[in-house]
Motif scaffolding. Sequence first.
Motif, mmCIF file in Angstrom:
data_model
loop_
_atom_site.group_PDB
_atom_site.id
_atom_site.type_symbol
_atom_site.label_atom_id
_atom_site.label_comp_id
_atom_site.label_asym_id
_atom_site.label_seq_id
_atom_site.Cartn_x
_atom_site.Cartn_y
_atom_site.Cartn_z
ATOM 1 N N VAL A 1 0.740 -1.271 -0.011
ATOM 2 C CA VAL A 1 0.168 0.114 0.004
ATOM 3 C C VAL A 1 0.938 1.232 -0.014
ATOM 4 O O VAL A 1 1.742 1.491 0.973
ATOM 5 C CB VAL A 1 -0.857 -0.008 1.265
ATOM 6 N N ASP A 2 0.686 2.009 -0.991
ATOM 7 C CA ASP A 2 1.486 3.091 -1.182
ATOM 8 C C ASP A 2 1.236 3.891 -2.479
ATOM 9 O O ASP A 2 0.609 3.424 -3.358
ATOM 10 C CB ASP A 2 3.187 2.936 -1.428
ATOM 11 N N ASP A 3 1.203 5.333 -2.331
ATOM 12 C CA ASP A 3 0.396 6.143 -3.337
ATOM 13 C C ASP A 3 1.619 6.406 -4.477
ATOM 14 O O ASP A 3 1.345 6.875 -5.546
ATOM 15 C CB ASP A 3 -0.046 7.479 -2.916
ATOM 16 N N GLN A 4 2.816 6.136 -4.161
ATOM 17 C CA GLN A 4 3.929 6.137 -5.299
ATOM 18 C C GLN A 4 3.976 4.689 -6.076
ATOM 19 O O GLN A 4 4.299 3.632 -5.446
ATOM 20 C CB GLN A 4 5.168 6.392 -4.753
ATOM 21 N N ALA A 5 3.655 4.679 -7.309
ATOM 22 C CA ALA A 5 3.723 3.604 -7.989
ATOM 23 C C ALA A 5 5.006 2.959 -8.332
ATOM 24 O O ALA A 5 5.332 1.831 -8.191
ATOM 25 C CB ALA A 5 3.105 3.898 -9.593
ATOM 26 N N LEU A 6 6.093 4.049 -8.433
ATOM 27 C CA LEU A 6 7.469 3.561 -8.431
ATOM 28 C C LEU A 6 7.982 2.882 -7.292
ATOM 29 O O LEU A 6 8.888 1.813 -7.429
ATOM 30 C CB LEU A 6 8.612 4.954 -8.917
ATOM 31 N N LEU A 7 7.645 3.226 -6.145
ATOM 32 C CA LEU A 7 8.072 2.682 -4.879
ATOM 33 C C LEU A 7 7.534 1.310 -4.746
ATOM 34 O O LEU A 7 7.920 0.533 -4.363
ATOM 35 C CB LEU A 7 7.563 3.518 -3.744
ATOM 36 N N ARG A 8 6.086 1.214 -5.217
ATOM 37 C CA ARG A 8 5.472 -0.095 -5.109
ATOM 38 C C ARG A 8 6.146 -1.124 -5.983
ATOM 39 O O ARG A 8 6.432 -2.303 -5.779
ATOM 40 C CB ARG A 8 3.958 -0.134 -5.471
ATOM 41 N N ALA A 9 6.612 -0.641 -7.120
ATOM 42 C CA ALA A 9 7.477 -1.440 -8.100
ATOM 43 C C ALA A 9 8.681 -2.017 -7.577
ATOM 44 O O ALA A 9 8.929 -3.042 -7.847
ATOM 45 C CB ALA A 9 7.566 -0.995 -9.397
ATOM 46 N N GLY A 10 9.378 -0.926 -6.951
ATOM 47 C CA GLY A 10 10.545 -1.585 -6.226
ATOM 48 C C GLY A 10 10.530 -2.454 -5.047
ATOM 49 O O GLY A 10 11.231 -3.469 -5.359
ATOM 50 N N VAL A 11 9.496 -2.381 -4.341
ATOM 51 C CA VAL A 11 9.164 -3.239 -3.123
ATOM 52 C C VAL A 11 8.923 -4.579 -3.725
ATOM 53 O O VAL A 11 9.216 -5.513 -3.392
ATOM 54 C CB VAL A 11 8.204 -2.469 -2.270
ATOM 55 N N ARG A 12 7.904 -4.452 -4.866
ATOM 56 C CA ARG A 12 7.345 -5.714 -5.447
ATOM 57 C C ARG A 12 8.556 -6.547 -5.833
ATOM 58 O O ARG A 12 8.553 -7.568 -5.599
ATOM 59 C CB ARG A 12 6.539 -5.495 -6.179
ATOM 60 N N MET A 13 9.544 -5.903 -6.536
ATOM 61 C CA MET A 13 10.582 -6.698 -7.376
ATOM 62 C C MET A 13 11.738 -7.258 -5.943
ATOM 63 O O MET A 13 11.784 -8.425 -6.059
ATOM 64 C CB MET A 13 11.571 -5.923 -8.023
ATOM 65 N N ILE A 14 11.742 -6.688 -5.085
ATOM 66 C CA ILE A 14 12.281 -7.225 -3.794
ATOM 67 C C ILE A 14 11.651 -8.339 -3.224
ATOM 68 O O ILE A 14 12.434 -9.425 -2.882
ATOM 69 C CB ILE A 14 12.638 -5.951 -2.853
ATOM 70 N N LEU A 15 10.505 -8.083 -2.940
ATOM 71 C CA LEU A 15 9.607 -9.364 -2.460
ATOM 72 C C LEU A 15 9.588 -10.540 -3.565
ATOM 73 O O LEU A 15 9.553 -11.791 -3.009
ATOM 74 C CB LEU A 15 8.254 -8.978 -1.928
ATOM 75 N N GLU A 16 9.559 -10.435 -4.620
ATOM 76 C CA GLU A 16 9.334 -11.519 -5.579
ATOM 77 C C GLU A 16 10.597 -12.228 -5.725
ATOM 78 O O GLU A 16 10.699 -13.401 -6.003
ATOM 79 C CB GLU A 16 8.568 -10.928 -6.699
ATOM 80 N N ASN A 17 11.648 -11.624 -5.431
ATOM 81 C CA ASN A 17 12.962 -12.067 -5.567
ATOM 82 C C ASN A 17 13.266 -13.077 -4.151
ATOM 83 O O ASN A 17 14.141 -13.677 -4.308
ATOM 84 C CB ASN A 17 14.105 -11.384 -5.631
ATOM 85 N N ALA A 18 12.412 -13.047 -3.119
ATOM 86 C CA ALA A 18 12.539 -13.704 -1.984
ATOM 87 C C ALA A 18 11.568 -15.095 -2.313
ATOM 88 O O ALA A 18 10.679 -15.251 -2.777
ATOM 89 C CB ALA A 18 11.861 -13.080 -0.792
ATOM 90 N N ASP A 19 12.293 -16.163 -1.654
ATOM 91 C CA ASP A 19 11.660 -17.392 -1.790
ATOM 92 C C ASP A 19 10.475 -17.516 -1.056
ATOM 93 O O ASP A 19 9.838 -18.590 -1.341
ATOM 94 C CB ASP A 19 12.610 -18.682 -1.559
ATOM 95 N N ASP A 20 10.274 -16.913 0.242
ATOM 96 C CA ASP A 20 9.076 -17.236 1.018
ATOM 97 C C ASP A 20 8.165 -16.195 1.166
ATOM 98 O O ASP A 20 7.251 -15.934 1.990
ATOM 99 C CB ASP A 20 9.976 -17.172 2.283
#
Length: 222
Positions: A7-26
């Motif tokens: 949850v964040d109103d900045q799409a760029l930040l969400r995209a960056g966080v999503r990339m970090i999380l999707e690279n985690a196995d768990d």
Amino acid sequence: MIRVLLVDDQALLRAGVRMILENADDMEVVGEADDGAVAAAMVAETVPDVVLMDIRMPDVDGVEATRRIRTAMPDGPKILILTTFDLDEYVYSGLRAGASGFILKDTLAPDLLSAIRAVARGDAIVAPAVTRRLIERHIGGRGDPLPRTEVELRVLTEREREVLELIARGLSNAEIAGRLFLTEGTVKGHVSRILAKLELRDRVQAVVFAYECGLVRAGSTS
């Protein structure tokens, strides 16, 4: 897998966080929202384990969204607040509303993942010293303790009150054990009973409670 709602109103930040999380196995990103109202509605649909919640959003902010989620789902997902500054004026309100802690937006990727894992297993990830600064800033100089919490404090034994006071002063379980000449396991038991009796979610909520009921006063160090 830890299911995370971003949850964040900045799409760029969400995209960056999503990339970090999707690279985690768990971890798995189950949804994104750019507003607190949308986030509160999405929780029931996506059933996340953790909501990574921006605190400053133009319409419904993270504090109100946290409050709505907690009201609708008291035993729902853990909420981890994202903030720009470690003394953000809204963070105390967010913790009081039921968040399990907060992290800074410039947190390194490994620390972000560790924080999400911590709250997912039920831990609070706000450092006691930082929590105390927040509480002292927002409660310092306030008047009498809240009547409701004064009454609730009476359900604790004298030892439990001692432990709660030391939690609020920022001591770890090991430090409390040393101060009270107890084993660390005994202290953990006291902490669990304190949280259960006061119907608190975690140590962060316990610290807030201790200040609000007057057990610890802002600025005191003894």
